[in-house]
Scaffold this motif. Structure first.
Motif, PDB file in Angstrom:
ATOM      1  N   ALA A 353      -4.095  23.187  -0.347  1.00 21.50           N
ATOM      2  CA  ALA A 353      -2.737  22.792   0.039  1.00 21.50           C
ATOM      3  C   ALA A 353      -2.691  22.281   1.480  1.00 21.50           C
ATOM      4  O   ALA A 353      -1.929  21.355   1.800  1.00 21.50           O
ATOM      5  CB  ALA A 353      -1.786  23.979  -0.136  1.00 21.50           C
ATOM      6  N   TYR A 356      -4.307  18.703   1.410  1.00 24.13           N
ATOM      7  CA  TYR A 356      -3.684  17.700   0.542  1.00 24.13           C
ATOM      8  C   TYR A 356      -2.867  16.660   1.317  1.00 24.13           C
ATOM      9  O   TYR A 356      -2.938  15.457   0.994  1.00 24.13           O
ATOM     10  CB  TYR A 356      -2.804  18.392  -0.503  1.00 24.13           C
ATOM     11  CG  TYR A 356      -2.106  17.426  -1.429  1.00 24.13           C
ATOM     12  CD1 TYR A 356      -2.789  16.826  -2.485  1.00 24.13           C
ATOM     13  CD2 TYR A 356      -0.761  17.099  -1.235  1.00 24.13           C
ATOM     14  CE1 TYR A 356      -2.160  15.926  -3.323  1.00 24.13           C
ATOM     15  CE2 TYR A 356      -0.116  16.201  -2.076  1.00 24.13           C
ATOM     16  CZ  TYR A 356      -0.827  15.619  -3.111  1.00 24.13           C
ATOM     17  OH  TYR A 356      -0.201  14.727  -3.935  1.00 24.13           O
ATOM     18  N   PRO A 357      -2.058  17.043   2.325  1.00 24.17           N
ATOM     19  CA  PRO A 357      -1.250  16.009   3.020  1.00 24.17           C
ATOM     20  C   PRO A 357      -2.078  14.934   3.706  1.00 24.17           C
ATOM     21  O   PRO A 357      -1.539  13.866   4.034  1.00 24.17           O
ATOM     22  CB  PRO A 357      -0.464  16.832   4.055  1.00 24.17           C
ATOM     23  CG  PRO A 357      -0.442  18.213   3.514  1.00 24.17           C
ATOM     24  CD  PRO A 357      -1.750  18.394   2.817  1.00 24.17           C
ATOM     25  N   MET A 358      -3.367  15.183   3.946  1.00 22.36           N
ATOM     26  CA  MET A 358      -4.193  14.209   4.658  1.00 22.36           C
ATOM     27  C   MET A 358      -4.998  13.319   3.717  1.00 22.36           C
ATOM     28  O   MET A 358      -5.792  12.491   4.178  1.00 22.36           O
ATOM     29  CB  MET A 358      -5.142  14.946   5.619  1.00 22.36           C
ATOM     30  CG  MET A 358      -4.409  15.643   6.756  1.00 22.36           C
ATOM     31  SD  MET A 358      -5.522  16.607   7.811  1.00 22.36           S
ATOM     32  CE  MET A 358      -5.849  18.008   6.766  1.00 22.36           C
ATOM     33  N   LYS A 361      -5.693   9.104   4.117  1.00 25.15           N
ATOM     34  CA  LYS A 361      -5.457   8.587   5.464  1.00 25.15           C
ATOM     35  C   LYS A 361      -6.553   7.615   5.905  1.00 25.15           C
ATOM     36  O   LYS A 361      -6.281   6.553   6.446  1.00 25.15           O
ATOM     37  CB  LYS A 361      -5.367   9.749   6.457  1.00 25.15           C
ATOM     38  CG  LYS A 361      -3.988  10.379   6.534  1.00 25.15           C
ATOM     39  CD  LYS A 361      -3.859  11.235   7.774  1.00 25.15           C
ATOM     40  CE  LYS A 361      -2.420  11.647   8.014  1.00 25.15           C
ATOM     41  NZ  LYS A 361      -2.254  12.377   9.283  1.00 25.15           N
ATOM     42  N   ASN A 369      -5.107  16.047  11.264  1.00 30.65           N
ATOM     43  CA  ASN A 369      -4.656  17.246  11.972  1.00 30.65           C
ATOM     44  C   ASN A 369      -5.801  18.252  12.012  1.00 30.65           C
ATOM     45  O   ASN A 369      -6.222  18.770  10.975  1.00 30.65           O
ATOM     46  CB  ASN A 369      -3.436  17.841  11.264  1.00 30.65           C
ATOM     47  CG  ASN A 369      -2.825  18.991  12.039  1.00 30.65           C
ATOM     48  OD1 ASN A 369      -3.487  19.964  12.382  1.00 30.65           O
ATOM     49  ND2 ASN A 369      -1.539  18.859  12.326  1.00 30.65           N
ATOM     50  N   TYR A 372      -5.142  21.763  10.493  1.00 31.53           N
ATOM     51  CA  TYR A 372      -5.133  21.762   9.029  1.00 31.53           C
ATOM     52  C   TYR A 372      -6.550  21.619   8.481  1.00 31.53           C
ATOM     53  O   TYR A 372      -6.907  22.250   7.477  1.00 31.53           O
ATOM     54  CB  TYR A 372      -4.251  20.633   8.506  1.00 31.53           C
ATOM     55  CG  TYR A 372      -2.775  20.896   8.571  1.00 31.53           C
ATOM     56  CD1 TYR A 372      -2.291  22.076   9.141  1.00 31.53           C
ATOM     57  CD2 TYR A 372      -1.845  19.986   8.078  1.00 31.53           C
ATOM     58  CE1 TYR A 372      -0.931  22.322   9.207  1.00 31.53           C
ATOM     59  CE2 TYR A 372      -0.479  20.234   8.139  1.00 31.53           C
ATOM     60  CZ  TYR A 372      -0.037  21.410   8.702  1.00 31.53           C
ATOM     61  OH  TYR A 372       1.304  21.660   8.769  1.00 31.53           O
ATOM     62  N   MET A 741      -9.782  12.221   1.606  1.00 37.56           N
ATOM     63  CA  MET A 741      -9.127  12.152   2.911  1.00 37.56           C
ATOM     64  C   MET A 741      -9.600  10.943   3.713  1.00 37.56           C
ATOM     65  O   MET A 741      -8.820  10.330   4.448  1.00 37.56           O
ATOM     66  CB  MET A 741      -9.390  13.441   3.692  1.00 37.56           C
ATOM     67  CG  MET A 741      -8.689  14.664   3.130  1.00 37.56           C
ATOM     68  SD  MET A 741      -9.300  16.221   3.833  1.00 37.56           S
ATOM     69  CE  MET A 741      -9.031  15.972   5.581  1.00 37.56           C
TER      70      MET A 741
END
Length: 787
Positions: A353, A356-358, A361, A369, A372, A741
């Protein structure tokens, strides 16, 4: 509970550990060695910032390219000196070389040098001095024919094994585009240090490398503080009998672990100091340092000194929650509650989790980050330590039938699956991290490796001279060199349509037939021929109609016999009649160099053009059957021009930062693998010591030693197999996420995955073999004796 009571109970546990007789001291020693190995590696990591800073400081202090090709170069004065780079290569080792000529009494000395070497003399690094004195270095001694008059000190070298020298010279000249330049001092000015934006993907690699290398260390330290846990718990039962409660026994157990951790800090510091001296005199994968570089950062060293004891206490308290110590014994052998899976899945899911946001990119969409990244990778790897005990228990509970050795092993694992999993946790975490990193490096390799357009089979080495050398002499020198199959050297001439201020002018390339065939497709060639290419290689406009029309047989053109000199006022002077045998040919699409359209052999030119037939380089095709062909070539180049540079042709070129990170990973992996092996061996010996009486009892009842040895092997093989399977799953998952990523397509390199898994299995196999001799000694009836 007051802090005073905590302190009293911890002190009592430490006292038990120190005064527990032979058994207590053995356990303390094993714990101290296990923790000490991890502490030594952690201290080494805390020294890395100082290593990078110290090496960078030396590089900046000896920087000598400040005014290259610049109008800021100072005039000759009492405090100036001339310097030229003469770097060379010996086999695969780079040698840093400089020619130095002081121009005044106040000329500054190079860092680490006490006095300027005279003409024909040199000062060398200790490693180069040893290399020159070694057998088999005859070719290198021939290339560096200077008398050694001193050595370069530590302040002038970036490592104990760096190969470097400063040689004295006389008559050096500063010219435009010359490798010789005039300086007033060494050092990199602030203007030369331009801030450079770090590639996000490379920064991601650095973060992941550190997390992957340090996580197994933390896992091993956590396992080491639990050595001898079964015997300790039986001793704590006696304390319950005399009145201590369960909370007090846990604090006493934590005190014992704290004593072992503190002793481990001392042992680890000793290991580190010993390794510091050893690393200062060795070279690993081409990297060497001075012992003084390996001074830990005070803040990071203090963090290690605090974190290790605190972790020892917390791990012990957490482990004691699953053990009920009663006055009449330890409730461990009773049927245990099955381990739950749901909470063990939380750490890896939380790690995914965070990452996942990266995803997606890449290097174009901002930085990753770092918190993270560190947190996500750490949780995924730590998740292995939570899942492995459940996996071992879930598998061994279903096993049973088989040979006697198998049944003994399975029964032991059913009774203490947690202990078996703890032994394998570290190797599983290390293998998972290695698989993920291997996938990341393999997947992004094409982004940091570019094709050079060079064909190593066509040209092995290219030599560039600091000044133009006679064309025919260069060819003779290298054609007769051992290991050279062909030498290609070219010269350039300028021509014009009229003697002065020509309306049409251009350049021509001069070379023998062998050389010209590397530029164009020639139907036939002999000395005296002239060719004009109808196409031009390396040009956007391939048309060449103007020069084809200009080079008609019988037309008179004018050549500049002083090509490369300042002749703007002289014009074109040497008349030349275009011969009748001029032919139009096609340029090769893979032309060796960016050449002119007009190709001429030397015999076709007038005698007045002879001074211009000089070359600034040569291309050499090598004989692969001659092992030292490159060394012979470098020696010839140094004899012709001490300032000549040699370049080995390669098909691909790798980004230097990418290569440095990968080298750092390899170096770190060596240390982590050494820690894994040593810690596993210590852990295995501790487990055998715990079971010494049981093994002796089985032998006394007639069990064969072969059966017991096989049972011990099975006890190791089963958890290792499950651990490597889990590590492969987590490693492939993490590697796939990291590739996503970086916006790189996920492609499985199963060969690398199997290699990493095999390395982990090989380490465990070696440790198991090393533990067999102690095992055989323990399987004796004398082991039933007790104090």
């Amino acid at each position: 509970m007051s802090p005073r009571q905590w302190g009293t109970d911890l002190a009592m546990g430490a006292r038990f550990a120190l005064t527990g007789g032979r058994e207590g001291w053995v356990r303390m020693t094993l714990t101290a060695v296990g923790v000490g190995l991890g502490v030594a590696l952690l201290l080494l990591c805390t020294a890395l910032p100082n290593v990078f800073a110290a090496r960078g400081k030396v590089e900046d202090a000896r920087y000598d390219h400040t005014f290259v090709y610049s109008d800021k170069a100072p005039p000759k004065a009492d405090n100036t000196f001339l310097i030229a780079g003469t770097d060379t290569t010996w086999h695969d080792d780079d040698i840093r070389g400089r020619l130095v000529e002081p121009e005044g009494e106040r000329a500054p000395l190079p860092p680490g040098v006490d006095s300027f070497p005279g003409d024909g003399e040199m000062v060398v690094s200790p490693a180069l001095k040893d290399l020159l004195a070694s057998d088999g270095a005859e070719l290198l001694r021939e290339r560096l024919p200077y008398r050694i008059t001193g050595t370069i000190g530590e302040s002038g070298l970036i490592g104990s094994h760096e190969l470097a020298y400063y040689a004295g010279a006389s008559g050096l000249k500063v010219m435009e585009f010359s490798p010789v330049h005039r300086l007033t001092g060494y050092g990199r000015p602030d203007a030369d240090v331009a801030p450079e934006k770090t590639d996000p993907v490379l920064l991601l690699m650095i973060l992941v490398v550190f997390v992957v290398l340090l996580t197994p260390v933390a896992v091993f330290i956590a396992a080491a503080v639990r050595f001898g846990g079964e015997r300790r718990d039986r001793r704590l039962a006696a304390l319950r009998l005399v009145g201590s409660d369960s909370h007090m026994t846990r604090r006493i157990a934590a005190g014992e672990a704290l004593a072992g951790a503190l002793l481990g800090l001392v042992v680890g510091t000793g290991f580190f100091l010993l390794g510091r001296q050893t690393l200062g005199s060795t070279e690993l994968l081409g990297v060497s340092v001075w012992p003084g570089y390996l001074d830990p950062s005070p803040a990071l060293a203090a963090l290690v000194a605090v974190a290790v004891p605190v972790a020892a206490v917390l791990v012990t308290l957490l482990a004691m929650r699953g053990v009920v110590v009663e006055p009449l014994g330890v409730v461990r052998a009773a049927k245990q509650r099955r381990r739950r899976l749901w909470w063990r899945l939380l750490p890896p899911l939380a790690g995914l989790a965070m990452l996942y946001p990266m995803i997606g990119k890449g290097r174009e969409n901002g930085d990753f980050n770092q918190y993270y990244v560190i947190g996500g990778v750490l949780l995924l790897l730590i998740g292995i330590t939570a899942l492995l005990p459940w996996a071992v228990e879930a598998v061994v509970v279903r096993l049973g039938k088989g040979a006697l050795s198998w049944q003994l092993a399975v029964r032991r694992l059913q009774l203490s699956s947690g202990t078996a999993a703890r032994m394998v946790n570290g190797i599983a975490v290390a293998v998972a991290g290695a698989i993920a990193l291997q996938m990341l490096f393999t997947g992004t390799e094409s982004q940091y490796t570019k094709a050079t357009g060079q064909d190593p089979g066509r040209v092995g080495i290219q030599v560039e001279f600091s000044d133009r050398e006679p064309l025919s002499g260069v060819e003779r020198e290298f054609t007769g060199t051992k290991g050279v199959r062909a030498a290609v050297s070219l010269a350039d001439l300028e021509y014009g349509q009229t003697r002065r201020d020509p309306e049409h002018s251009g350049g021509m390339t001069v070379g023998n037939c062998t050389a010209l065939r590397e530029l164009a497709t020639l139907p036939s060639c002999k000395d005296g021929d002239v060719f004009v290419t109808r196409t031009r290689s390396h040009y956007e406009d391939p048309g060449n109609a103007d020069e084809i029309a200009l080079f008609k047989p019988g037309r008179t053109l004018y050549l500049d016999p002083s090509y490369g000199e300042a002749t703007t006022d002289r014009g074109m002077e040497a008349p030349w009649t275009v011969p009748a045998n001029v032919r139009v040919v096609d340029a090769r699409k893979d032309s060796l160099v960016e050449s002119h359209s007009v190709l001429v052999t030397p015999a076709a030119l007038p005698a007045e053009a002879a001074p211009a037939l000089a070359s600034d380089g040569v291309y050499l095709r090598l004989d692969p059957s001659v092992p030292d062909s490159r060394e012979y070539i470098r020696n010839v180049a140094a004899r012709i021009d001490p300032l000549a540079s040699t370049y080995t042709w390669v098909a691909t070129e790798e980004d230097t930062k990418y290569a440095s990170i990968r080298t750092g990973l390899f170096v770190g992996s060596v240390f982590v693998l050494a820690l894994i092996g040593a810690s596993l061996l210590v852990s295995q010996l501790e487990q055998l010591r715990e079971r010494r009486k049981l093994l002796s009892a089985l032998v006394a009842f007639g069990t064969r030693r072969r059966t017991l040895s096989l049972s011990v092997l099975w006890q190791t093989a089963l958890p290792v197999g499950l651990g490597l399977l889990l590590a492969t799953t987590v490693g492939v998952t993490l590697g796939s996420v990291l590739l996503k990523m970086t916006d790189t397509p996920v492609a499985m390199d199963w060969e690398s995955v199997l290699t990493m898994t095999g390395v982990g299995a090989a380490v465990v196999g070696v440790v198991t073999l090393l533990s067999l001799p102690p095992l055989l000694r323990m399987m004796r009836p004398e082991g039933l004796r007790t104090e």
